[in-house]
Design a protein around this motif. Structure first.
Motif, PDB file in Angstrom:
ATOM      1  N   GLY A  62      -4.039   4.422   1.666  1.00 20.39           N
ATOM      2  CA  GLY A  62      -3.790   4.860   3.701  1.00 20.39           C
ATOM      3  C   GLY A  62      -4.232   6.646   3.339  1.00 20.39           C
ATOM      4  O   GLY A  62      -5.305   7.096   2.488  1.00 20.39           O
ATOM      5  N   ALA A  63      -3.243   7.939   4.336  1.00 20.83           N
ATOM      6  CA  ALA A  63      -3.506   8.855   4.140  1.00 20.83           C
ATOM      7  C   ALA A  63      -2.903   9.587   3.152  1.00 20.83           C
ATOM      8  O   ALA A  63      -2.281   9.213   2.416  1.00 20.83           O
ATOM      9  CB  ALA A  63      -3.024   9.646   5.368  1.00 20.83           C
ATOM     10  N   ALA A  64      -3.733  10.135   2.575  1.00 21.82           N
ATOM     11  CA  ALA A  64      -3.437  11.798   1.394  1.00 21.82           C
ATOM     12  C   ALA A  64      -3.345  10.566   0.743  1.00 21.82           C
ATOM     13  O   ALA A  64      -2.859  11.032  -0.562  1.00 21.82           O
ATOM     14  CB  ALA A  64      -2.177  12.805   1.400  1.00 21.82           C
ATOM     15  N   GLY A  65      -4.423   9.275  -0.410  1.00 16.96           N
ATOM     16  CA  GLY A  65      -4.446   8.111  -1.296  1.00 16.96           C
ATOM     17  C   GLY A  65      -3.085   7.607  -1.557  1.00 16.96           C
ATOM     18  O   GLY A  65      -2.696   7.373  -2.499  1.00 16.96           O
ATOM     19  N   ARG A  66      -1.931   7.808  -0.196  1.00 14.49           N
ATOM     20  CA  ARG A  66      -0.845   6.688  -0.599  1.00 14.49           C
ATOM     21  C   ARG A  66      -1.127   5.553  -0.380  1.00 14.49           C
ATOM     22  O   ARG A  66      -2.110   5.437   0.583  1.00 14.49           O
ATOM     23  CB  ARG A  66      -0.219   7.789   0.345  1.00 14.49           C
ATOM     24  CG  ARG A  66       0.497   9.249  -0.542  1.00 14.49           C
ATOM     25  CD  ARG A  66       1.851   9.633   0.595  1.00 14.49           C
ATOM     26  NE  ARG A  66       2.191  10.879   0.281  1.00 14.49           N
ATOM     27  CZ  ARG A  66       2.902  11.373   0.825  1.00 14.49           C
ATOM     28  NH1 ARG A  66       3.115  11.407   2.161  1.00 14.49           N
ATOM     29  NH2 ARG A  66       3.795  12.546   0.992  1.00 14.49           N
ATOM     30  N   PRO A  67      -0.494   4.823  -1.147  1.00 19.23           N
ATOM     31  CA  PRO A  67      -0.414   2.939  -0.686  1.00 19.23           C
ATOM     32  C   PRO A  67      -0.547   3.049   0.789  1.00 19.23           C
ATOM     33  O   PRO A  67       1.306   4.083   1.357  1.00 19.23           O
ATOM     34  CB  PRO A  67       0.721   2.498  -1.198  1.00 19.23           C
ATOM     35  CG  PRO A  67       1.599   3.974  -2.322  1.00 19.23           C
ATOM     36  CD  PRO A  67       0.388   5.059  -2.082  1.00 19.23           C
ATOM     37  N   ILE A  68      -0.387   2.337   1.331  1.00 22.07           N
ATOM     38  CA  ILE A  68      -0.386   2.213   2.799  1.00 22.07           C
ATOM     39  C   ILE A  68       1.136   1.520   2.768  1.00 22.07           C
ATOM     40  O   ILE A  68       1.524   0.179   2.228  1.00 22.07           O
ATOM     41  CB  ILE A  68      -1.200   1.428   3.568  1.00 22.07           C
ATOM     42  CG1 ILE A  68      -1.865   0.407   3.140  1.00 22.07           C
ATOM     43  CG2 ILE A  68      -2.759   2.506   4.115  1.00 22.07           C
ATOM     44  CD1 ILE A  68      -2.402  -0.722   3.878  1.00 22.07           C
ATOM     45  N   GLY A  69       1.635   1.452   4.093  1.00 25.00           N
ATOM     46  CA  GLY A  69       3.005   0.614   5.008  1.00 25.00           C
ATOM     47  C   GLY A  69       2.313  -0.764   5.393  1.00 25.00           C
ATOM     48  O   GLY A  69       1.279  -0.789   4.772  1.00 25.00           O
ATOM     49  N   PRO A  70       3.363  -1.901   5.921  1.00 26.03           N
ATOM     50  CA  PRO A  70       2.983  -2.564   6.904  1.00 26.03           C
ATOM     51  C   PRO A  70       2.100  -2.521   7.400  1.00 26.03           C
ATOM     52  O   PRO A  70       1.410  -1.620   8.228  1.00 26.03           O
ATOM     53  CB  PRO A  70       4.094  -3.399   6.939  1.00 26.03           C
ATOM     54  CG  PRO A  70       5.391  -2.784   6.654  1.00 26.03           C
ATOM     55  CD  PRO A  70       4.717  -1.026   6.267  1.00 26.03           C
ATOM     56  N   ASN A  84       2.556   0.860  -6.255  1.00 22.47           N
ATOM     57  CA  ASN A  84       1.586   2.262  -6.214  1.00 22.47           C
ATOM     58  C   ASN A  84       0.896   2.054  -6.301  1.00 22.47           C
ATOM     59  O   ASN A  84       0.186   3.077  -6.719  1.00 22.47           O
ATOM     60  CB  ASN A  84       2.849   2.492  -7.623  1.00 22.47           C
ATOM     61  CG  ASN A  84       3.499   1.941  -8.300  1.00 22.47           C
ATOM     62  OD1 ASN A  84       3.118   1.222  -7.716  1.00 22.47           O
ATOM     63  ND2 ASN A  84       3.602   2.449  -9.517  1.00 22.47           N
ATOM     64  N   LEU A  85       0.065   0.602  -6.969  1.00 19.34           N
ATOM     65  CA  LEU A  85      -1.268   1.023  -7.666  1.00 19.34           C
ATOM     66  C   LEU A  85      -1.926   0.134  -6.871  1.00 19.34           C
ATOM     67  O   LEU A  85      -2.857  -0.330  -6.792  1.00 19.34           O
ATOM     68  CB  LEU A  85      -1.174   0.174  -9.065  1.00 19.34           C
ATOM     69  CG  LEU A  85      -0.666   0.743 -10.184  1.00 19.34           C
ATOM     70  CD1 LEU A  85      -0.276   0.105 -11.299  1.00 19.34           C
ATOM     71  CD2 LEU A  85      -1.267   1.837  -9.687  1.00 19.34           C
ATOM     72  N   PHE A  86      -1.519  -0.096  -5.179  1.00 20.77           N
ATOM     73  CA  PHE A  86      -2.465  -0.974  -4.165  1.00 20.77           C
ATOM     74  C   PHE A  86      -2.314  -2.173  -4.451  1.00 20.77           C
ATOM     75  O   PHE A  86      -3.242  -2.567  -4.335  1.00 20.77           O
ATOM     76  CB  PHE A  86      -4.349  -0.015  -3.968  1.00 20.77           C
ATOM     77  CG  PHE A  86      -3.697   1.291  -3.975  1.00 20.77           C
ATOM     78  CD1 PHE A  86      -3.090   1.895  -2.375  1.00 20.77           C
ATOM     79  CD2 PHE A  86      -3.747   2.484  -5.386  1.00 20.77           C
ATOM     80  CE1 PHE A  86      -2.860   3.749  -3.376  1.00 20.77           C
ATOM     81  CE2 PHE A  86      -4.096   3.911  -5.067  1.00 20.77           C
ATOM     82  CZ  PHE A  86      -3.426   3.866  -4.111  1.00 20.77           C
ATOM     83  N   ARG A  87      -1.280  -2.735  -4.853  1.00 24.13           N
ATOM     84  CA  ARG A  87      -0.852  -4.268  -5.078  1.00 24.13           C
ATOM     85  C   ARG A  87      -0.389  -5.369  -4.115  1.00 24.13           C
ATOM     86  O   ARG A  87       0.653  -4.357  -3.597  1.00 24.13           O
ATOM     87  CB  ARG A  87      -0.686  -4.815  -6.503  1.00 24.13           C
ATOM     88  CG  ARG A  87      -1.391  -4.587  -7.597  1.00 24.13           C
ATOM     89  CD  ARG A  87      -0.883  -4.487  -8.741  1.00 24.13           C
ATOM     90  NE  ARG A  87       0.453  -3.492  -8.694  1.00 24.13           N
ATOM     91  CZ  ARG A  87       1.141  -3.421 -10.189  1.00 24.13           C
ATOM     92  NH1 ARG A  87       0.616  -4.054 -11.617  1.00 24.13           N
ATOM     93  NH2 ARG A  87       2.358  -2.444  -9.916  1.00 24.13           N
ATOM     94  N   ASP A  88      -0.665  -6.023  -3.494  1.00 21.65           N
ATOM     95  CA  ASP A  88      -0.301  -6.305  -2.111  1.00 21.65           C
ATOM     96  C   ASP A  88       1.804  -6.620  -2.763  1.00 21.65           C
ATOM     97  O   ASP A  88       2.319  -7.518  -3.824  1.00 21.65           O
ATOM     98  CB  ASP A  88      -0.221  -7.742  -2.132  1.00 21.65           C
ATOM     99  CG  ASP A  88       0.201  -8.259  -0.148  1.00 21.65           C
ATOM    100  OD1 ASP A  88       0.342  -7.759   0.423  1.00 21.65           O
ATOM    101  OD2 ASP A  88       0.751  -9.658  -1.227  1.00 21.65           O
TER     102      ASP A  88
END
Lengths: 288, 330
Positions: A51-59, A69-73
């Motif tokens: 997501g924004a600023a390289g953060r993991p996206i929410g729902p 944190n590692l972009f896993r579902d």
């Protein structure tokens, strides 16, 4: 033990029924794990997950509960964590209950007979077992075997938690053993092992079932504590405890990473505790 | 009575010995190589061998066990040697728990430093447990079949089901990080800081016991409040509070004495996780570090301390039966 009245009492206990519903929902969640999300629990999704600023996206549409944190579902990891948790809890409980029941039966049956020495030895061993720093032992073994597998955890949890069960079953056996029908079948020449398995075991099954249900809850906690302290199953395996540990660092950015696994642990434990209490009230009604 | 006491004491010593021996065997037959761990993964095999020799880990298990046990308990004055890591227990008895692999300090020194914080935490936790348990149980039993009673029973279920680390993280988040009422973690420097920092971890450890004791006191009180002597007290016009506290609660707390003793294990178990969450410098944190760093002597030391505490509190429970209940004296 298959007393229809007990079943009716259980059914009319709202808490117990709620517990069964919680446990059933969790089981469905665990069974449908792969179908539920369509994502590999250990695969990072850098296309839709960042997501924004390289953060993991929410729902989102691609990831219903977002990513970790590692972009896993997250949903997929929770469901696979449910599998691990329930699998370990059930099998470890089976081990613990089986050992505890046999030791308790043998000890209770030997008590006061010419095999008293067996009872003394077994109960002394139980005393020692109960003085063991249980969690510490589990952690020490976990850390020292290096590669921790599901088998290690099962053996460690199962074989260090049967002591209390053995004590309860022993005293129940002593009560049952002097009932008329047991004395009669002994007088008729029935030998010890069939008496124990066919006559005494069904009569101590009530407390055994109650203990088992509470034990599943305890095992879920124990497994998640091990994972939380990083001496449980190694990464990348999804376990609720480890997800909680990993999510902790991002609690300010993405609280769901902590709330979701925490809630599931809590729901699982409360579900099994409710079932256990319902069973206790149904199988051993105490009027006051 | 004295003969029984001696027998119980001998059995207690035997139990501790058995726990120590079992731990030693389990820890030493497992594949992890402490020498490799201390030397680090990059170390040359020759260095690992040298460390293994220094620690005496190259000797057979039985010989290592023998020297550990003969070192553990000794009689007489300190040896005066430079590597003497023993301390005086009582009179001429000296206990030697060895030296930490990683910190190079006597294990008893590390334990001695970690013990006061854990004792403080334990005392605070017992205070929470018994206080909440007695009052909650009293209210629930006295207001039977009302919202108070159902609410208490539901809350106790939550308390019994919430794993320690969840409670700890939740309390830490809401009462420390967001409201800043309490320090997030640590131990502080002065006693009042210790107390202030100790409240959240004590609540964390105490929650399970508080819930458990509430139920225990409730069930006990429900039976007690139906007794004739309570009716007599009420009939003679005794103040209701006095009836509840002096007549009923006092008797309802009796079984608590035994349960508190028997729950020492749970208390210590809870401390292991809680001290980790709140960075509380006690025995629990010491043991988690020792386990993560494979510091064998420290692990053994913690196990010895822990099992001694559990065995002793069980012994005290047995003896307090006799003291509190005259029927058990025969």
């Amino acid at each position: 033990m298959f007393d229809p009245r007990a079943f009716r009492r259980f059914k009319s206990n709202r808490g117990a029924v709620f517990g069964v519903v919680l446990v059933a929902l969790l089981a469905v969640f665990a069974i449908l794990a792969p179908a539920l999300s369509g994502h590999n629990p250990n695969a990072s999704d850098f296309q839709n997950g960042v997501g924004a600023a390289g953060r993991p996206i929410g729902p989102s549409g691609a990831h219903w509960l977002g990513v970790d944190n590692l972009f896993r579902d997250l949903l997929s990891r929770l469901a696979h964590g449910a599998r691990v948790s329930l699998l370990i809890a059930f099998i470890a409980t089976a081990i613990s209950i089986t050992v505890g029941a046999f030791v308790g039966l043998a000890s209770g049956y030997a008590e006061g007979s010419r095999l008293q020495a067996i009872d003394t030895a077994l109960m002394r061993f139980v005393d020692i077992g109960l003085s063991f720093p249980y969690l510490l032992l589990v952690m020490a073994i976990g850390a020292a075997v290096g590669e921790v597998t599901i088998t290690t955890i099962l053996l460690v949890l199962g074989l260090t938690s049967w002591f209390g069960t053995a004590r309860v079953i022993r005293s129940k056996t002593i009560q049952v053993r002097s009932l008329d029908f047991i004395v009669a079948s002994r007088a008729l020449g029935q030998s010890t092992v069939p008496i124990l398995l066919r006559h005494i075991l069904p009569n101590v099954a009530g407390p055994l079932i109650v203990i088992a249900s509470a034990s599943v809850a305890q095992m879920i906690i124990a497994e998640s504590v091990l994972s939380y302290l990083q001496v449980g199953l190694p990464p990348p395996t999804a376990t609720w405890g480890r997800m909680l540990y990993e999510g902790q660092r991002m609690v300010a950015v993405a609280p769901r990473l902590v709330v979701a696994p925490g809630l599931l642990i809590f729901v699982a434990v409360i579900g099994f505790n409710l079932v256990g209490e319902g069973l206790r009230d149904a199988l051993d009604p105490q009027e006051d | 009575m004295l003969a029984r006491l001696a027998k119980r004491l001998a059995w207690a010593v035997f139990t501790v010995w058995a726990v120590v021996t079992l731990t030693f065997v389990i820890y030493n037959v497992l594949p992890e190589d402490p020498a490799q761990v201390i030397a680090g993964p990059q170390a040359r095999p020759a260095d690992v061998d040298r460390i293994r020799m220094q620690l005496g880990l190259d000797r057979p298990l039985l010989s290592r066990y023998g020297s550990y046990m003969t070192r553990l308990v000794r009689f007489g004055p300190p040896s005066g040697e430079k590597d003497d890591s023993s301390f005086q227990l009582v009179g001429p008895v000296r206990i030697d728990l060895g030296v930490s692999y990683l910190k190079g300090r006597p294990v008893h020194e590390l334990l001695g430093k970690a013990l006061p914080p854990t004792l403080l935490l334990g005392a605070l936790a017992i205070f929470v447990q018994v206080g909440v348990g007695a009052i909650g149980g009293l209210i629930a039993a006295n207001r039977r079949h009302t919202v108070f009673d159902w609410g208490t029973v539901a809350l106790t279920l939550v308390g019994i089901s919430a794993p320690t680390f969840l409670t700890g993280l939740a309390l830490q988040h809401f009462l420390a990080r967001q409201t800043r009422w309490f320090p997030i973690d640590g131990y502080g420097d002065t006693f009042s800081e210790h107390l202030h920092s100790g409240i959240l971890p004590a609540m964390t450890i105490g929650l399970f016991g508080a819930a458990y004791y509430t139920r225990l006191v409730r069930d006990e009180m429900i039976v007690l409040l139906k007794q004739d002597y309570i009716r007599t007290a009420r009939a003679k016009g005794q103040n209701e509070l006095q009836v509840l506290f002096r007549h009923a609660l006092r008797n309802a707390l009796m079984p608590l004495v035994t349960v508190i003793g028997l729950n020492m294990g749970i208390l210590v178990g809870g401390a292991i996780v809680t001290e980790q969450i709140f960075r509380w410098p006690g025995i629990g944190r010491l043991s988690v570090h020792a386990i993560q760093e494979h510091d064998g002597p420290v692990i053994m030391g913690v196990v010895i301390l822990f099992s001694t505490v559990v065995v002793l509190s069980n012994l005290l429970v047995d003896l307090s039966y006799a003291a509190l209940d005259p029927r058990a004296r025969q």
